[in-house]
Design a protein around this motif. Sequence first.
Motif, PDB file in Angstrom:
ATOM      1  N   ALA B  41      85.259 -21.581 -57.063  1.00  0.00           N
ATOM      2  CA  ALA B  41      83.962 -22.248 -56.907  1.00  0.00           C
ATOM      3  C   ALA B  41      82.867 -21.214 -56.687  1.00  0.00           C
ATOM      4  CB  ALA B  41      84.020 -23.236 -55.741  1.00  0.00           C
ATOM      5  N   VAL B  42      83.192 -20.189 -55.874  1.00  0.00           N
ATOM      6  CA  VAL B  42      82.209 -19.127 -55.615  1.00  0.00           C
ATOM      7  C   VAL B  42      81.873 -18.393 -56.913  1.00  0.00           C
ATOM      8  CG1 VAL B  42      81.899 -16.880 -54.501  1.00  0.00           C
ATOM      9  CG2 VAL B  42      82.861 -18.790 -53.206  1.00  0.00           C
ATOM     10  N   ALA B  43      82.930 -18.053 -57.655  1.00  0.00           N
ATOM     11  CA  ALA B  43      82.714 -17.325 -58.901  1.00  0.00           C
ATOM     12  C   ALA B  43      81.899 -18.156 -59.879  1.00  0.00           C
ATOM     13  CB  ALA B  43      84.057 -16.956 -59.512  1.00  0.00           C
ATOM     14  N   MET B  44      82.189 -19.434 -59.930  1.00  0.00           N
ATOM     15  CA  MET B  44      81.470 -20.317 -60.850  1.00  0.00           C
ATOM     16  C   MET B  44      80.004 -20.432 -60.448  1.00  0.00           C
ATOM     17  SD  MET B  44      82.754 -23.948 -62.289  1.00  0.00           S
ATOM     18  CE  MET B  44      81.689 -25.041 -61.408  1.00  0.00           C
ATOM     19  N   GLY B  45      79.761 -20.421 -59.142  1.00  0.00           N
ATOM     20  CA  GLY B  45      78.387 -20.484 -58.648  1.00  0.00           C
ATOM     21  C   GLY B  45      77.577 -19.307 -59.166  1.00  0.00           C
ATOM     22  N   ARG B  46      78.248 -18.146 -59.275  1.00  0.00           N
ATOM     23  CA  ARG B  46      77.530 -16.956 -59.764  1.00  0.00           C
ATOM     24  C   ARG B  46      77.198 -17.076 -61.255  1.00  0.00           C
ATOM     25  NH1 ARG B  46      81.586 -13.601 -57.021  1.00  0.00           N
ATOM     26  NH2 ARG B  46      80.910 -13.378 -54.870  1.00  0.00           N
ATOM     27  N   PHE B  47      78.095 -17.839 -61.963  1.00  0.00           N
ATOM     28  CA  PHE B  47      77.887 -17.974 -63.401  1.00  0.00           C
ATOM     29  C   PHE B  47      76.883 -19.084 -63.754  1.00  0.00           C
ATOM     30  CE2 PHE B  47      82.368 -16.246 -63.866  1.00  0.00           C
ATOM     31  CZ  PHE B  47      81.927 -14.999 -64.235  1.00  0.00           C
ATOM     32  N   ASP B  48      76.678 -19.992 -62.850  1.00  0.00           N
ATOM     33  CA  ASP B  48      75.904 -21.199 -63.160  1.00  0.00           C
ATOM     34  C   ASP B  48      74.517 -20.838 -63.718  1.00  0.00           C
ATOM     35  OD1 ASP B  48      74.704 -23.579 -63.320  1.00  0.00           O
ATOM     36  OD2 ASP B  48      75.120 -24.222 -61.265  1.00  0.00           O
ATOM     37  N   PRO B  49      74.242 -21.170 -64.994  1.00  0.00           N
ATOM     38  CA  PRO B  49      72.941 -20.851 -65.573  1.00  0.00           C
ATOM     39  C   PRO B  49      71.807 -21.562 -64.843  1.00  0.00           C
ATOM     40  CG  PRO B  49      74.411 -21.838 -67.224  1.00  0.00           C
ATOM     41  CD  PRO B  49      75.109 -21.882 -65.926  1.00  0.00           C
ATOM     42  N   GLU B  50      72.120 -22.732 -64.258  1.00  0.00           N
ATOM     43  CA  GLU B  50      71.084 -23.457 -63.513  1.00  0.00           C
ATOM     44  C   GLU B  50      70.628 -22.623 -62.323  1.00  0.00           C
ATOM     45  OE1 GLU B  50      69.720 -26.568 -63.873  1.00  0.00           O
ATOM     46  OE2 GLU B  50      70.612 -26.680 -65.863  1.00  0.00           O
ATOM     47  N   GLN B  51      71.633 -21.873 -61.735  1.00  0.00           N
ATOM     48  CA  GLN B  51      71.297 -21.085 -60.565  1.00  0.00           C
ATOM     49  C   GLN B  51      70.745 -19.715 -60.943  1.00  0.00           C
ATOM     50  OE1 GLN B  51      74.295 -20.908 -57.535  1.00  0.00           O
ATOM     51  NE2 GLN B  51      74.851 -23.047 -57.808  1.00  0.00           N
ATOM     52  N   THR B  52      71.366 -19.098 -61.988  1.00  0.00           N
ATOM     53  CA  THR B  52      70.905 -17.760 -62.358  1.00  0.00           C
ATOM     54  C   THR B  52      69.615 -17.823 -63.160  1.00  0.00           C
ATOM     55  OG1 THR B  52      72.207 -17.834 -64.379  1.00  0.00           O
ATOM     56  CG2 THR B  52      73.250 -16.862 -62.455  1.00  0.00           C
ATOM     57  N   GLY B  53      69.424 -18.901 -63.920  1.00  0.00           N
ATOM     58  CA  GLY B  53      68.208 -19.067 -64.706  1.00  0.00           C
ATOM     59  C   GLY B  53      68.075 -18.026 -65.805  1.00  0.00           C
ATOM     60  N   GLY B 166      75.280 -22.710 -72.015  1.00  0.00           N
ATOM     61  CA  GLY B 166      75.588 -24.107 -71.681  1.00  0.00           C
ATOM     62  C   GLY B 166      76.986 -24.538 -72.082  1.00  0.00           C
ATOM     63  N   LEU B 167      77.366 -24.281 -73.342  1.00  0.00           N
ATOM     64  CA  LEU B 167      78.682 -24.722 -73.824  1.00  0.00           C
ATOM     65  C   LEU B 167      79.798 -23.990 -73.078  1.00  0.00           C
ATOM     66  CD1 LEU B 167      80.326 -26.368 -75.839  1.00  0.00           C
ATOM     67  CD2 LEU B 167      80.160 -24.444 -77.443  1.00  0.00           C
ATOM     68  N   TRP B 168      79.588 -22.672 -72.980  1.00  0.00           N
ATOM     69  CA  TRP B 168      80.593 -21.851 -72.293  1.00  0.00           C
ATOM     70  C   TRP B 168      80.754 -22.318 -70.850  1.00  0.00           C
ATOM     71  CZ3 TRP B 168      79.488 -18.612 -68.095  1.00  0.00           C
ATOM     72  CH2 TRP B 168      80.548 -17.806 -67.683  1.00  0.00           C
ATOM     73  N   PHE B 169      79.602 -22.584 -70.218  1.00  0.00           N
ATOM     74  CA  PHE B 169      79.671 -22.991 -68.820  1.00  0.00           C
ATOM     75  C   PHE B 169      80.276 -24.381 -68.654  1.00  0.00           C
ATOM     76  CE2 PHE B 169      77.943 -24.590 -64.807  1.00  0.00           C
ATOM     77  CZ  PHE B 169      78.415 -23.596 -63.973  1.00  0.00           C
ATOM     78  N   ALA B 170      79.983 -25.264 -69.629  1.00  0.00           N
ATOM     79  CA  ALA B 170      80.562 -26.618 -69.553  1.00  0.00           C
ATOM     80  C   ALA B 170      82.085 -26.539 -69.615  1.00  0.00           C
ATOM     81  CB  ALA B 170      80.031 -27.476 -70.691  1.00  0.00           C
ATOM     82  N   ARG B 171      82.595 -25.672 -70.506  1.00  0.00           N
ATOM     83  CA  ARG B 171      84.057 -25.527 -70.620  1.00  0.00           C
ATOM     84  C   ARG B 171      84.633 -24.899 -69.347  1.00  0.00           C
ATOM     85  NH1 ARG B 171      84.024 -23.272 -76.809  1.00  0.00           N
ATOM     86  NH2 ARG B 171      83.884 -25.298 -77.828  1.00  0.00           N
ATOM     87  N   LEU B 172      83.882 -23.916 -68.831  1.00  0.00           N
ATOM     88  CA  LEU B 172      84.353 -23.277 -67.592  1.00  0.00           C
ATOM     89  C   LEU B 172      84.379 -24.291 -66.439  1.00  0.00           C
ATOM     90  CD1 LEU B 172      85.131 -20.627 -66.134  1.00  0.00           C
ATOM     91  CD2 LEU B 172      82.722 -20.355 -65.554  1.00  0.00           C
ATOM     92  N   THR B 173      83.353 -25.130 -66.395  1.00  0.00           N
ATOM     93  CA  THR B 173      83.280 -26.138 -65.344  1.00  0.00           C
ATOM     94  C   THR B 173      84.479 -27.089 -65.428  1.00  0.00           C
ATOM     95  OG1 THR B 173      80.882 -26.050 -65.401  1.00  0.00           O
ATOM     96  CG2 THR B 173      81.859 -27.979 -64.360  1.00  0.00           C
TER      97      THR B 173
END
Lengths: 241, 308
Positions: B41-53, B166-173
């Motif tokens: 979850a922590v690692a995903m938080g770092r990847f989140d485009p919504e958070q990193t912008g 977006g697509l990459w992150f959706a699959r990762l999510t």
Amino acid sequence: MGSRLLPDAPSAPVMVRFENVGMHYGMGAEVLRDVSFTIEAGSFHFVTGPSGAGKSTLLRLMDLACRPSRGLITLFGRDVATLSRQELPRLRRRIGVVFQDFRLVDHLTALENVALPLRIAGAKPDQIRDHVAELLSWVGLADHLNAKPATLSGGQKQRVAIARAVISRPKLLLADEPTGNVDDTIAIRLLYLFEELHRIGTTVVIATHNEQLVGRFSHPRIRLESGESLVHVATPAATAG
Amino acid sequence: MTVRLKILPLDADESSRFLPWTIAFMTYLAALTLAGAMGLAVAMGRFDPEQTGNLTVEVPPVLAVEKNVPDQPSAGGDEAAQDTARVAAALQLLRATPGVIAAEALERSEVADLLEPWLGKAAQSADLPLPTIIDVTVEKGAEIDTGGLAAKLAATAPGTSLDDHGLWFARLTTFVNSVQVVAGLVVGLTCLAAVLTVVYVTLSGLAVHHDIIELLHLMGAEDRFIARQFQDHAMRLGLAGAVPGLLLAALTVELLGIAAGRVDSLLLPNIRLGVAQWAVLALVPLAAGAIAMLTARATVMRRLGRMI
């Protein structure tokens, strides 16, 4: 066939009432049959009869260890058949029991064994020790407060069991063969101990097969014969001195 | 504080001896599973485009564009100058786009570093045509029409692509969520196994100490008085097993973290736990103790309720 004990006794409050009580374990034969009697508050009774007559079962019914197969039992004016599990503890705390086999907890000291009823009743630990030590002194065990049951003699264990039964000042004291494991001299001393408790207002019921010992005291007897009948025995002349 | 008298000698029971070990193993497994799930979850938080912008723009070299688009007339001339011009045009367009805070092109050496895990030292070759990567920082909350922006970029510098992850992150999510569901199941099953173990030990204790329990009842003890003996015992054993179990799990997590740190961060993202995650793990022994205590209490109350 049962009979009332002391039917013409003065109207002291009835503490125990048995009416046509029958009792059997599982699918076995009846251990008690049509047992009827009343025990008034403040009285002293012996329950006598040969081994296997049902004396222990009678006491188990009185200390609420089991329920009758039939008939009516009232304790302190309450029909035991209608008591809920939640009501049992409070009623049991008014009854002290001296078991035939003592039933002391082996890993606890004499003091801790005697303190059990007080702990159960929620007494504070600092109030318990002095009270228990005083009672153990009264029964002659002042030097054995921290002794474990395994290191005590039969008579000493019996006195610990008696102290435990009376520590919370029960209204009704039941003793099953309290003299069965001790010699006659100690047996007499133990019975005098019960007499003292009786004098301070405790209702005492002692089950014993030792007719000779009972004969030394003037208290009324409830006699069981193979559990089938309850015989009212007139109060004998006191011979105990 | 008054120490409660151990009226029932539960410590001497054979069945009790293995409970701390069992709880320790279960705590170890549960803590490791939790740590893994939280680390993801922590690692995903770092990847989140919504958070990193962040957006990534890739401007391919002219050579690559010509190969991919046969009909494209050869640019000829100084290709390097053309590449620079294409990148400059893309940067100008990006910086002029509302919501974009910054747009910076990565140095060639930085791009080569990114590719090195796959291409080795060859990635550093000056002859290797590399695209220019532009890292775009977007204002938080800004709504950028990525489709429109991608079209404008393609028009400005043909072959340029825009990746909003977006697509990459959706699959990762989806993957991380699946892992977390499995982790939850593992923790749940571990708890269930612990509960069943405590039930067994408690029932065993009730059977072994039946005589004393009956004696206590005859003295007027309520069920909860007897249950307290068992629940204290179970909680003590539960904590005795759970604390070392957690410590071992923490050591394992730390060692794995150190081992992961030695691997290239591009291949294995840093999933070291933060203070919040460690705080959650610290609650595991308390939860184990509480589960043991409540299970023992419920078991005793239920069983004693059947006695007279």
